[in-house]
Design a protein around this motif. Sequence first.
Motif, PDB file in Angstrom:
ATOM      1  N   ARG A 157       9.484 -16.022  -0.143  1.00  0.00           N
ATOM      2  CA  ARG A 157       8.538 -15.030  -0.653  1.00  0.00           C
ATOM      3  C   ARG A 157       7.163 -15.709  -0.683  1.00  0.00           C
ATOM      4  NH1 ARG A 157       9.545 -10.145  -3.231  1.00  0.00           N
ATOM      5  NH2 ARG A 157       7.748  -9.264  -4.333  1.00  0.00           N
ATOM      6  N   GLU A 187       5.751 -10.210  -1.091  1.00  0.00           N
ATOM      7  CA  GLU A 187       6.817  -9.606  -0.290  1.00  0.00           C
ATOM      8  C   GLU A 187       7.889 -10.631   0.091  1.00  0.00           C
ATOM      9  OE1 GLU A 187       4.129  -6.239   2.071  1.00  0.00           O
ATOM     10  OE2 GLU A 187       4.547  -8.157   3.042  1.00  0.00           O
ATOM     11  N   ASP A 188       9.145 -10.191   0.050  1.00  0.00           N
ATOM     12  CA  ASP A 188      10.221 -11.023   0.588  1.00  0.00           C
ATOM     13  C   ASP A 188      10.091 -11.075   2.106  1.00  0.00           C
ATOM     14  OD1 ASP A 188      11.386 -11.562  -1.850  1.00  0.00           O
ATOM     15  OD2 ASP A 188      12.828  -9.913  -1.736  1.00  0.00           O
ATOM     16  N   GLU A 189      10.294 -12.259   2.673  1.00  0.00           N
ATOM     17  CA  GLU A 189      10.149 -12.438   4.112  1.00  0.00           C
ATOM     18  C   GLU A 189      11.249 -13.342   4.653  1.00  0.00           C
ATOM     19  OE1 GLU A 189       8.060 -10.858   5.898  1.00  0.00           O
ATOM     20  OE2 GLU A 189       6.181 -10.506   4.804  1.00  0.00           O
ATOM     21  N   THR A 238      -0.820 -10.416   1.279  1.00  0.00           N
ATOM     22  CA  THR A 238       0.385 -10.408   2.095  1.00  0.00           C
ATOM     23  C   THR A 238       0.210 -11.341   3.290  1.00  0.00           C
ATOM     24  OG1 THR A 238      -0.330  -8.623   3.567  1.00  0.00           O
ATOM     25  CG2 THR A 238       0.739  -7.979   1.490  1.00  0.00           C
TER      26      THR A 238
END
Length: 249
Positions: A157, A187-189, A238
């Motif tokens: 993240r 954001e989760d990535e 982001t």
Amino acid sequence: MRIAIAGGNGTVGRWATAAAADRGHEVLVLSRRTGHDLETGDGLAPALVGVDALIDVTSLSSTSKKRSVEFFEKVTRNLLDAETASGVGHYIALSIVGIDDIDASYYGGKLAQERAVTGGDVPWSILRAAQFHEFAEQVLVRGAVGPLAAVPTALIRPVAAREVGARLVDIAETGPAGRTRDLVGPEDERLIDLVRRMLAHDGVKRPTIEITLPGLYWKAIASGVLRGTPGADQGSITFDEWLDLDHRP
């Protein structure tokens, strides 16, 4: 305030340096370039006279637990000794979210650093942050196999290093707070997705593959534990916004 930054030329350090200077603080960067040897302690105590807070964002490029532990224990001890001798009242250390059960590789060194800070005589704060957006660039360099980019499986993240730097200065201004709230990205990535988006954004055609590596260190990265907990603070930039920023590196 007079703020010293150990590792002030690095990925996070340069943003902490810029944030502190922008807010009108006097900034002292501690590095070999400026005559301060963090691993031997040479030049540290005299330099820290009159310093109110020290931000430690030192790092090294090693996946060896032995080397990482030796480095962080030595540097932290030298900084603590110099702070005590010079009357510095606040030690701020940067660590990594989710590493409590990962006493391996680089994370073993960060845990050793945390133990040294919390066991020292200088009032302290520790900020744990997620991997940086810049991690995608670093992986491209380290994972190069000819024209191919081999990217480890990693559920993260990520957060912008500039936001981490600014948060460290916030903590310096506030005063010793112990373990502060963790900081993660918005954001989760998945790491390979970040690498592919970065290459596409930069107009670079390069084959990439995701690989699963053995060992506690790599299994932890692949597990998602380094995304942090739901109660963590979140940065606002982001990864895709970060790609468009000026002076991105």
